[in-house]
Structures are given as structure tokens and as C-alpha cells.
Design an enzyme around this catalytic site. Structure first.
Site, PDB file in Angstrom:
ATOM      1  N   LYS A  79      -2.871  -8.802   0.150  1.00  0.00           N
ATOM      2  CA  LYS A  79      -2.119  -7.622   0.567  1.00  0.00           C
ATOM      3  C   LYS A  79      -0.879  -7.457  -0.308  1.00  0.00           C
ATOM      4  O   LYS A  79      -0.214  -8.446  -0.660  1.00  0.00           O
ATOM      5  CB  LYS A  79      -1.715  -7.798   2.041  1.00  0.00           C
ATOM      6  CG  LYS A  79      -0.956  -6.653   2.653  1.00  0.00           C
ATOM      7  CD  LYS A  79      -0.633  -7.005   4.106  1.00  0.00           C
ATOM      8  CE  LYS A  79       0.119  -5.897   4.819  1.00  0.00           C
ATOM      9  NZ  LYS A  79       0.422  -6.281   6.228  1.00  0.00           N
ATOM     10  N   SER A 154      -1.455  -3.084   9.317  1.00  0.00           N
ATOM     11  CA  SER A 154      -1.009  -2.806   7.966  1.00  0.00           C
ATOM     12  C   SER A 154      -1.850  -3.449   6.870  1.00  0.00           C
ATOM     13  O   SER A 154      -1.669  -3.155   5.696  1.00  0.00           O
ATOM     14  CB  SER A 154       0.441  -3.256   7.803  1.00  0.00           C
ATOM     15  OG  SER A 154       0.585  -4.646   8.065  1.00  0.00           O
ATOM     16  N   SER A 178      -1.808  -6.330  12.619  1.00  0.00           N
ATOM     17  CA  SER A 178      -2.100  -5.970  11.231  1.00  0.00           C
ATOM     18  C   SER A 178      -3.162  -6.751  10.494  1.00  0.00           C
ATOM     19  O   SER A 178      -3.557  -6.344   9.406  1.00  0.00           O
ATOM     20  CB  SER A 178      -0.816  -6.015  10.411  1.00  0.00           C
ATOM     21  OG  SER A 178       0.128  -5.123  10.915  1.00  0.00           O
TER      22      SER A 178
END
Length: 467
Positions: A79, A154, A178
Site C-alpha cells: 500500500k 483504505s 482498511s
């Protein structure tokens, strides 16, 4: 090559070690898959230009008889809020455009030390603060099962990449939903370990750090366990990452008849789509059929201490100053989340303290549950993957704000308990449906035991999107 990109990391490592595949073949297959598939999904934001050279070095090390790690030659993705040495880490905002760290985050360094090869960075919301992965710098990520649906946030770029065969395993972060929410949206697996199990060092944002977690994302439970074992442990820098590696209070090798699993589909947390509720019930029934003691429960505390409502009251007072500081001088580059957060009224000291006391009551309630059960089975999300940019949902006849999507996951951030998301069903319109497994603090082995058993019973094992 498509067959290679849907092998899990554990099998890829074994085949590379045996000489059945080379790391160069594996990395090239994933790069080819990215070129073919990612334009429609937009999960990848930056490629590691040195991935093939690093794969060749991994093959050379094997040929030389060097000792290798458990992920030797296997590509992984990260990420874009997690620092990667020499590879752009832009945090989902033009505020950080061009930012290139000179050190890896601890989690990344440990994956590399295990032999993993950084393949690419994946998309996220602005500053990681949203349940949809969309931002001004790299745009919106789509769900590979249906590009008109969200992949979540996220860690939505990470979930979409793994689901679409662009990566076998990756690293995400989790403040309220997330890693587990995106995993459920896209039909993969993810775990948020006990708070502090994997250090946050080299990861941004760190506010509120007592709720942020780091965890692996993959397509199989065994890959989650592999990633967890590689990344966990104190680093001497993160003051929350202090639990010794040897500490685990769970029951990894327990026979099914020795496991006790509670389950619920609501327990005061609000409406749930009937197909989601049915998936949880079927998962509970599957465990019972395998010999597990399974019992439906209610947690009275959750009927008056809603974890999401408490979280929303409290965290605004930490996020507002952090977002103001991050965007100072770049006000024209703020996106939806920072704009909305900075416009949110302050929480009073009294409400802030009341929220903290509510968190304590929820912790107490789960502590009592775990005197009677080894794990709890419940929804990950109240609905399957939804259309982009929704502000509210109608769920089982009730209209709720879009933030309701986090209701079943955020409770394990504020309590710090381990929780895993995995697919167990399919909606009537062909979208994955996940279930969530939580266990007591430092009992990751129990989470993996229940998840592994459930995976073996899953009616949707090895299904992938067509994209």
C-alpha cells in the site's frame, strides 16, 4: 502465465525453491498481468523498476546454494502509505507527489529479508482516510469483480491487485476497516493482528496510532499466516510493538471438537443485508458440521455502546490537526476526506472522555465473551461491494449513512483484538461476501485455526474474477 498469477505465495515459494519455476518467470508473469488487466482496475500506482533484476539475483542465489527465506523470489505489493526505499511513496495525495523514501518500513524490510521482491505500490484514498480508494493524484480503483463497484478502502488498491492476480500477497494498514473491508469487497483474505504485533515504523499516518494496525493481505489463509510470521515482532522503535514473538494465547492445533465459536449477525450494530447474514449463518453451520461447538450470542453492551459512533466522536480531534498540518500551504490540493474532516465540528472534552469509557466497556464485554468462547464469527461488512461514491445505503429496509460500512470492523480496532476477513459466499449479483473471525488478544493462532478450517469448508474456494 495466468496460472502462475493465481498461485498463492506459499506455492510460488515452494516451486521457486524446487526449481520448477524461476523468480524471473514469476515476476514477469505478474508484470504481464498488470499490463493486461490493471488499466481497467487502477490498483497499481508505481512499479518497482528493479523487480526483474532482483528476481534474477534471487535465482542466482538459489543456483549458488545460498540459504534462502520463506518468501524467496516471490513478488509482493505494498500500500502506498508504507515507505519503500527508492520507490515512490506518495500517500494518495499530490501534497506528497514525488516523495521517495530512503528507508523501507519495518514491515517491508522484513518481507524483503524473507526473500520477497517488491513488485509495486498500490492505490489508496487520500492519506488512507476513507472507505473508497480514490484520490487526486492517482484516481480511483475499481473492483475486479465489477468495475462499477468499489474495492473498498483504505487498502483498496491492495485488495484489487491481489484479487485480480496482479500480486500474490501484500501489506495493508487498518484504522477501522482498511484491510478487512477491502478484502471482503474483492473476495480475498486479510488479517488485522493484535494491535502492535507488526510495527508501524515507516508507515504514515500514525494518528491515532493506538488504533492503526498493519497486516498481510492474500488469497489464502496460509499466506496470511506466512506474512504475519514474517512481519511480526518488536522493532525497538514502535512503542506499541513490544509483545515478544513467542507470546500466543491461542489454539493453533486444536481439533475442531475442542473449539468453541460464538456467532452473531447484528447484536445491536445495525442493519445487515440478508445475503450477508445468511453467509455468516452458513459459515457457522459449516463449522458446526465439522465438529466445532457453535453458539449464537448477543453482546448487550453493543446495543448501547455503538463502536462506530464512539470512534467518530473521538478520532476527529486527532485527525483534524494532523490533516491541517499535512496540507498546510497545499489547501488547493485537499480532496474529499481532508475537506470533510476539517469542516467537522470539534468534539467536546466530555464527549471525548465518554467515548473512551465506551471503548472500555466494549473491551470488557469481549473479555467476558472470551471466557466462554475461543473465537467470534460475524459479518465483515453489512453489504457486498457497493457502487462508487455512495453517501447512504438502504439495508434490509433501513436507510443508513455510508459510514455504517465500518460498524462491524471498527470494534476490533478500538479493542485491539485480532480479526480476519475471508470470503465464504456470493451475492445474487455475483459479488463476494466475506465473514469475519475475531479472537482474544494475542490469539492469532486461534484466528488462523478457525479460518483454515472454514476455508477448507468454503463453497467458493479458488473462485476468481474474470477480469
Amino acid at each position: 502465465m495466468a496460472d502462475i498469477t493465481y498461485l498463492d505465495a506459499t506455492e510460488l515459494a515452494a516451486r521457486i525453491a524446487s526449481g520448477d519455476l524461476t523468480s524471473v518467470q514469476v515476476v514477469q508473469a505478474h508484470l504481464d498481468r498488470i499490463a493486461a488487466v490493471d488499466p481497467a482496475i487502477n490498483a497499481i500506482v508505481t512499479l518497482n523498476d528493479h523487480a526483474l533484476a532482483e528476481a534474477q539475483a534471487a535465482d542466482d542465489a538459489l543456483a549458488a546454494g545460498d540459504e534462502v527465506g520463506p518468501l524467496h523470489g516471490v513478488p509482493f505489493t505494498v500500500k502506498d502509505s508504507i515507505d519503500t526505499n527508492g520507490v515512490l511513496t506518495q500517500r494518495g495525495s499530490p501534497v506528497f507527489e514525488g516523495r521517495t523514501p530512503d528507508e523501507d518500513a519495518v514491515a517491508v524490510a522484513r518481507m524483503k529479508a524473507a526473500g520477497g521482491i517488491l513488485l509495486a505500490k498500490t492505490n489508496l484514498p487520500e492519506f488512507s482516510y476513507s472507505t473508497e480508494s480514490n484520490n487526486l493524484l492517482s484516481g480511483r480503483t475499481n473492483n475486479p469483480w465489477n468495475v462499477d463497484r468499489t474495492s473498498g478502502g483504505s487498502s483498496g488498491g491492495e485488495s484489487a491487485a491481489i484479487a485480480a492476480g496482479l500480486s500474490p500477497i501484500g501489506i495493508g494498514t487498518d484504522l477501522a476497516i482498511s484491510v478487512r473491508g477491502p478484502a471482503s469487497h474483492t473476495g480475498i483474505a486479510a488479517i488485522k493482528p493484535t494491535h502492535g504485533r507488526i510495527p508501524m515504523t515507516g508507515i504514515w499516518p500514525r494518528v491515532p496510532r493506538r488504533d492503526w494496525h498493519v497486516g498481510p493481505m492474500a488469497r489464502t489463509v496460509r499466506d496470511l499466516e506466512l506474512g504475519y510470521e514474517v512481519m511480526r515482532g518488536p522493532d525497538g522503535q514502535d512503542g506499541f510493538a513490544v509483545t515478544p514473538d513467542a507470546v500466543d494465547t491461542g489454539t493453533r492445533d486444536a481439533a475442531p471438537e475442542h473449539l468453541r465459536v460464538a456467532w452473531f449477525t447484528n447484536s445491536g450494530l445495525g442493519p445487515v443485508d440478508p445475503e450477508v447474514a445468511d453467509t455468516v449463518r452458513r459459515a457457522a453451520a459449516a463449522l458446526a458440521g465439522a465438529g466445532v461447538h457453535v453458539e449464537e450470542i448477543d453482546i448487550p453492551t453493543l446495543h448501547h455502546d455503538n463502536p462506530l459512533a464512539l470512534f467518530n466522536k473521538q478520532h476527529v480531534m486527532e485527525l483534524k490537526p494532523a490533516m491541517a498540518a499535512a496540507t498546510e500551504g497545499h489547501e488547493d490540493q485537499r480532496f474529499t476526506m481532508s475537506t470533510a474532516m476539517l469542516a467537522t465540528p470539534d468534539t467536546s472534552v466530555e464527549d471525548y472522555v465518554a467515548a473512551e469509557q465506551g471503548f472500555e466497556r466494549i473491551r470488557d464485554a469481549y473479555a467476558e465473551v472470551f471466557t466462554r468462547f475461543d473465537a467470534v464469527l460475524l459479518p465483515v461488512l453489512p453489504i457486498p461491494a457497493h457502487e462508487h461514491d455512495r453517501t447512504e445505503f438502504v439495508i434490509d429496509g433501513q436507510t443508513v449513512d455510508a459510514t455504517h460500512i465500518q460498524t462491524f470492523t471498527v470494534q476490533f480496532n478500538i479493542t485491539g483484538m485480532p480479526a480476519l476477513s475471508m470470503r465464504f459466499g456470493t451475492s445474487s449479483d455475483g459479488l463476494p461476501i466475506g465473514v469475519q473471525i475475531a479472537a482474544p488478544w494475542h490469539a492469532e493462532s486461534t484466528v488462523f485455526a478457525v479460518a483454515s478450517l472454514l476455508e477448507s469448508l468454503s463453497p467458493v474456494r479458488d473462485e476468481h474474477p474474470e477480469s
